[in-house]
Design a protein around this motif. Structure first.
Motif, PDB file in Angstrom:
ATOM      1  N   LEU A 198      32.890  33.489  38.585  1.00  0.00           N
ATOM      2  CA  LEU A 198      33.760  32.675  39.443  1.00  0.00           C
ATOM      3  C   LEU A 198      35.213  33.131  39.329  1.00  0.00           C
ATOM      4  O   LEU A 198      35.934  33.205  40.332  1.00  0.00           O
ATOM      5  CB  LEU A 198      33.642  31.197  39.053  1.00  0.00           C
ATOM      6  CG  LEU A 198      32.356  30.491  39.477  1.00  0.00           C
ATOM      7  CD1 LEU A 198      32.240  29.131  38.788  1.00  0.00           C
ATOM      8  CD2 LEU A 198      32.305  30.315  40.999  1.00  0.00           C
ATOM      9  N   TRP A 199      35.635  33.431  38.108  1.00  0.00           N
ATOM     10  CA  TRP A 199      37.015  33.896  37.925  1.00  0.00           C
ATOM     11  C   TRP A 199      37.234  35.234  38.627  1.00  0.00           C
ATOM     12  O   TRP A 199      38.277  35.450  39.252  1.00  0.00           O
ATOM     13  CB  TRP A 199      37.354  34.022  36.445  1.00  0.00           C
ATOM     14  CG  TRP A 199      38.770  34.471  36.220  1.00  0.00           C
ATOM     15  CD1 TRP A 199      39.207  35.715  35.901  1.00  0.00           C
ATOM     16  CD2 TRP A 199      39.951  33.653  36.334  1.00  0.00           C
ATOM     17  NE1 TRP A 199      40.575  35.749  35.797  1.00  0.00           N
ATOM     18  CE2 TRP A 199      41.055  34.484  36.060  1.00  0.00           C
ATOM     19  CE3 TRP A 199      40.168  32.311  36.639  1.00  0.00           C
ATOM     20  CZ2 TRP A 199      42.372  34.019  36.082  1.00  0.00           C
ATOM     21  CZ3 TRP A 199      41.480  31.841  36.655  1.00  0.00           C
ATOM     22  CH2 TRP A 199      42.556  32.686  36.382  1.00  0.00           C
ATOM     23  N   LYS A 200      36.273  36.120  38.548  1.00  0.00           N
ATOM     24  CA  LYS A 200      36.396  37.422  39.206  1.00  0.00           C
ATOM     25  C   LYS A 200      36.480  37.251  40.723  1.00  0.00           C
ATOM     26  O   LYS A 200      37.239  37.956  41.400  1.00  0.00           O
ATOM     27  CB  LYS A 200      35.224  38.319  38.823  1.00  0.00           C
ATOM     28  CG  LYS A 200      35.270  38.786  37.365  1.00  0.00           C
ATOM     29  CD  LYS A 200      34.089  39.683  37.024  1.00  0.00           C
ATOM     30  CE  LYS A 200      34.181  40.166  35.576  1.00  0.00           C
ATOM     31  NZ  LYS A 200      33.014  41.006  35.198  1.00  0.00           N
ATOM     32  N   ARG A 201      35.708  36.306  41.254  1.00  0.00           N
ATOM     33  CA  ARG A 201      35.782  36.042  42.697  1.00  0.00           C
ATOM     34  C   ARG A 201      37.149  35.489  43.070  1.00  0.00           C
ATOM     35  O   ARG A 201      37.711  35.828  44.116  1.00  0.00           O
ATOM     36  CB  ARG A 201      34.687  35.052  43.106  1.00  0.00           C
ATOM     37  CG  ARG A 201      33.288  35.632  43.075  1.00  0.00           C
ATOM     38  CD  ARG A 201      32.264  34.589  43.483  1.00  0.00           C
ATOM     39  NE  ARG A 201      30.985  34.846  42.841  1.00  0.00           N
ATOM     40  CZ  ARG A 201      30.139  33.925  42.431  1.00  0.00           C
ATOM     41  NH1 ARG A 201      30.446  32.648  42.576  1.00  0.00           N
ATOM     42  NH2 ARG A 201      28.998  34.259  41.868  1.00  0.00           N
ATOM     43  N   TYR A 202      37.674  34.633  42.208  1.00  0.00           N
ATOM     44  CA  TYR A 202      39.010  34.083  42.454  1.00  0.00           C
ATOM     45  C   TYR A 202      40.059  35.194  42.463  1.00  0.00           C
ATOM     46  O   TYR A 202      40.953  35.211  43.322  1.00  0.00           O
ATOM     47  CB  TYR A 202      39.344  33.044  41.388  1.00  0.00           C
ATOM     48  CG  TYR A 202      40.811  32.716  41.291  1.00  0.00           C
ATOM     49  CD1 TYR A 202      41.480  32.094  42.344  1.00  0.00           C
ATOM     50  CD2 TYR A 202      41.544  33.045  40.142  1.00  0.00           C
ATOM     51  CE1 TYR A 202      42.840  31.802  42.256  1.00  0.00           C
ATOM     52  CE2 TYR A 202      42.891  32.750  40.047  1.00  0.00           C
ATOM     53  CZ  TYR A 202      43.537  32.134  41.107  1.00  0.00           C
ATOM     54  OH  TYR A 202      44.876  31.852  41.018  1.00  0.00           O
ATOM     55  N   GLU A 203      39.943  36.134  41.526  1.00  0.00           N
ATOM     56  CA  GLU A 203      40.900  37.238  41.475  1.00  0.00           C
ATOM     57  C   GLU A 203      40.825  38.100  42.731  1.00  0.00           C
ATOM     58  O   GLU A 203      41.800  38.762  43.098  1.00  0.00           O
ATOM     59  CB  GLU A 203      40.648  38.096  40.233  1.00  0.00           C
ATOM     60  CG  GLU A 203      41.041  37.411  38.929  1.00  0.00           C
ATOM     61  CD  GLU A 203      40.900  38.310  37.722  1.00  0.00           C
ATOM     62  OE1 GLU A 203      41.825  38.342  36.892  1.00  0.00           O
ATOM     63  OE2 GLU A 203      39.853  38.989  37.608  1.00  0.00           O
ATOM     64  N   ARG A 204      39.676  38.067  43.398  1.00  0.00           N
ATOM     65  CA  ARG A 204      39.533  38.816  44.656  1.00  0.00           C
ATOM     66  C   ARG A 204      39.948  37.977  45.860  1.00  0.00           C
ATOM     67  O   ARG A 204      39.794  38.415  47.002  1.00  0.00           O
ATOM     68  CB  ARG A 204      38.085  39.294  44.813  1.00  0.00           C
ATOM     69  CG  ARG A 204      37.672  40.352  43.780  1.00  0.00           C
ATOM     70  CD  ARG A 204      36.379  41.052  44.183  1.00  0.00           C
ATOM     71  NE  ARG A 204      35.242  40.145  44.188  1.00  0.00           N
ATOM     72  CZ  ARG A 204      34.433  39.946  43.144  1.00  0.00           C
ATOM     73  NH1 ARG A 204      34.651  40.600  42.000  1.00  0.00           N
ATOM     74  NH2 ARG A 204      33.413  39.121  43.237  1.00  0.00           N
ATOM     75  N   GLY A 205      40.459  36.756  45.599  1.00  0.00           N
ATOM     76  CA  GLY A 205      40.999  35.949  46.687  1.00  0.00           C
ATOM     77  C   GLY A 205      40.197  34.732  47.085  1.00  0.00           C
ATOM     78  O   GLY A 205      40.567  34.023  48.031  1.00  0.00           O
ATOM     79  N   ASN A 206      39.110  34.440  46.383  1.00  0.00           N
ATOM     80  CA  ASN A 206      38.257  33.306  46.725  1.00  0.00           C
ATOM     81  C   ASN A 206      38.777  32.041  46.026  1.00  0.00           C
ATOM     82  O   ASN A 206      38.503  31.802  44.854  1.00  0.00           O
ATOM     83  CB  ASN A 206      36.814  33.599  46.305  1.00  0.00           C
ATOM     84  CG  ASN A 206      35.832  32.543  46.797  1.00  0.00           C
ATOM     85  OD1 ASN A 206      36.186  31.377  46.954  1.00  0.00           O
ATOM     86  ND2 ASN A 206      34.594  32.961  47.034  1.00  0.00           N
ATOM     87  N   LYS A 207      39.520  31.218  46.758  1.00  0.00           N
ATOM     88  CA  LYS A 207      40.113  30.017  46.175  1.00  0.00           C
ATOM     89  C   LYS A 207      39.055  28.959  45.838  1.00  0.00           C
ATOM     90  O   LYS A 207      39.222  28.182  44.899  1.00  0.00           O
ATOM     91  CB  LYS A 207      41.156  29.440  47.126  1.00  0.00           C
ATOM     92  CG  LYS A 207      42.371  30.339  47.305  1.00  0.00           C
ATOM     93  CD  LYS A 207      43.412  29.696  48.210  1.00  0.00           C
ATOM     94  CE  LYS A 207      44.629  30.604  48.358  1.00  0.00           C
ATOM     95  NZ  LYS A 207      45.667  29.996  49.238  1.00  0.00           N
ATOM     96  N   GLN A 208      37.974  28.925  46.608  1.00  0.00           N
ATOM     97  CA  GLN A 208      36.911  27.962  46.326  1.00  0.00           C
ATOM     98  C   GLN A 208      36.249  28.252  44.985  1.00  0.00           C
ATOM     99  O   GLN A 208      35.827  27.337  44.272  1.00  0.00           O
ATOM    100  CB  GLN A 208      35.860  27.985  47.435  1.00  0.00           C
ATOM    101  CG  GLN A 208      34.725  26.980  47.245  1.00  0.00           C
ATOM    102  CD  GLN A 208      35.225  25.550  47.086  1.00  0.00           C
ATOM    103  OE1 GLN A 208      36.070  25.093  47.869  1.00  0.00           O
ATOM    104  NE2 GLN A 208      34.728  24.830  46.086  1.00  0.00           N
ATOM    105  N   ALA A 209      36.177  29.530  44.630  1.00  0.00           N
ATOM    106  CA  ALA A 209      35.597  29.901  43.337  1.00  0.00           C
ATOM    107  C   ALA A 209      36.421  29.305  42.199  1.00  0.00           C
ATOM    108  O   ALA A 209      35.866  28.821  41.203  1.00  0.00           O
ATOM    109  CB  ALA A 209      35.527  31.423  43.210  1.00  0.00           C
ATOM    110  N   LEU A 210      37.742  29.327  42.345  1.00  0.00           N
ATOM    111  CA  LEU A 210      38.597  28.732  41.316  1.00  0.00           C
ATOM    112  C   LEU A 210      38.374  27.229  41.239  1.00  0.00           C
ATOM    113  O   LEU A 210      38.296  26.664  40.140  1.00  0.00           O
ATOM    114  CB  LEU A 210      40.068  29.022  41.605  1.00  0.00           C
ATOM    115  CG  LEU A 210      41.061  28.374  40.623  1.00  0.00           C
ATOM    116  CD1 LEU A 210      40.841  28.889  39.205  1.00  0.00           C
ATOM    117  CD2 LEU A 210      42.502  28.616  41.070  1.00  0.00           C
ATOM    118  N   GLN A 211      38.255  26.576  42.379  1.00  0.00           N
ATOM    119  CA  GLN A 211      38.032  25.134  42.383  1.00  0.00           C
ATOM    120  C   GLN A 211      36.730  24.770  41.680  1.00  0.00           C
ATOM    121  O   GLN A 211      36.665  23.812  40.909  1.00  0.00           O
ATOM    122  CB  GLN A 211      38.016  24.608  43.820  1.00  0.00           C
ATOM    123  CG  GLN A 211      37.910  23.091  43.932  1.00  0.00           C
ATOM    124  CD  GLN A 211      39.063  22.363  43.269  1.00  0.00           C
ATOM    125  OE1 GLN A 211      40.198  22.853  43.256  1.00  0.00           O
ATOM    126  NE2 GLN A 211      38.791  21.204  42.684  1.00  0.00           N
TER     127      GLN A 211
END
Length: 240
Positions: A198-211
């Motif tokens: 999830l953190w890696k997806r967030y680093e690629r721009g996925n804000k929902q992954a961070l949530q």
């Protein structure tokens, strides 16, 4: 529970403590009122008097001599932080902390790397007890490495070991299921490995992954309180 505790006194083991209870000495007041029943040296009576004084003044540091596996007894008198971290991996040297979940029993906060993770140091000053699951092996060593100036040398109840002493084994989520603690459906399948992804997806721009990661971390800390309350009741009953 702490006011019937004697194993923090020099010369009184947990076995000796149980002998005192069987003799009808189940509180500090009774210990002082019935010296003829225990025949303990004067220093023990003095220690009990000091225990009463320091507890009344919320000075839990006085009880540092309490064995680590008995620190749960201070729970009802402590200012606990239910704490859980997420990271990019298992190595404190090579990996970083991504989120830190903190719950005080009423309000939860999740600090995020790159946003407010630096607030961790100041926030920890309001607590005098850590409650974690496997925190002695993972969370605390990781945090000490990345936050070397933050004081984490406080009372620490690691529920992994408390629950094991009650007959429960496995990871946090398995034990949650065993005792009837549920999670929201969207978080039910998230685990530590998914948290890394999830953190890696967030680093690629996925804000929902961070949530999702934040809510997963928050659920861990909130459920720790439910589990601690369960464990405390079971541990008290086990000693009676």
């Amino acid at each position: 529970m702490i006011t019937k505790t004697f194993c923090h006194i020099k010369g009184i083991t947990e076995h000796k403590e149980q002998q005192l209870w069987r003799k009808g000495i189940t509180s500090w007041d009774e210990f002082l009122e019935k010296p003829h029943l225990h025949n303990c040296p004067q220093h023990a009576c003095t220690h009990v008097e000091h225990s009463i004084h320091h507890l009344q003044n919320d000075n839990l540091q006085f009880f540092q001599s309490l064995p680590s596996n008995q620190q749960w007894r201070l729970y009802k008198h402590a200012k606990p932080c239910f704490l859980d971290i997420e990271t990019t991996g298992l190595s404190k040297q090579r990996n970083k902390v991504t989120t830190i979940g903190m719950f005080d029993g009423e309000k939860s906060n999740v600090l995020i790397n790159g946003k407010d993770l630096d607030e961790f140091h100041a926030r920890m000053k309001q607590y005098n007890m850590l409650i974690t699951f496997n925190g002695k092996c993972f969370d605390v060593p990781f945090l000490k490495h990345h936050f070397p100036t933050t004081d984490l040398n406080m009372f620490h109840v690691d529920l992994r070991y408390v629950m094991k002493s009650l007959g429960f084994s496995g990871g946090l989520k398995n034990i949650e299921k065993d005792v009837g603690i549920s999670r929201d459906e969207e978080l039910a399948e998230v685990d530590g490995y998914e948290a890394v992804r999830l953190w890696k997806r967030y680093e690629r721009g996925n804000k929902q992954a961070l949530q999702t990661l934040v809510e997963y971390n928050r659920a861990d800390t909130v459920n720790l309180k439910t589990l601690m309350d369960f464990a405390y009741k079971r541990m008290v009953a086990k000693l009676q």
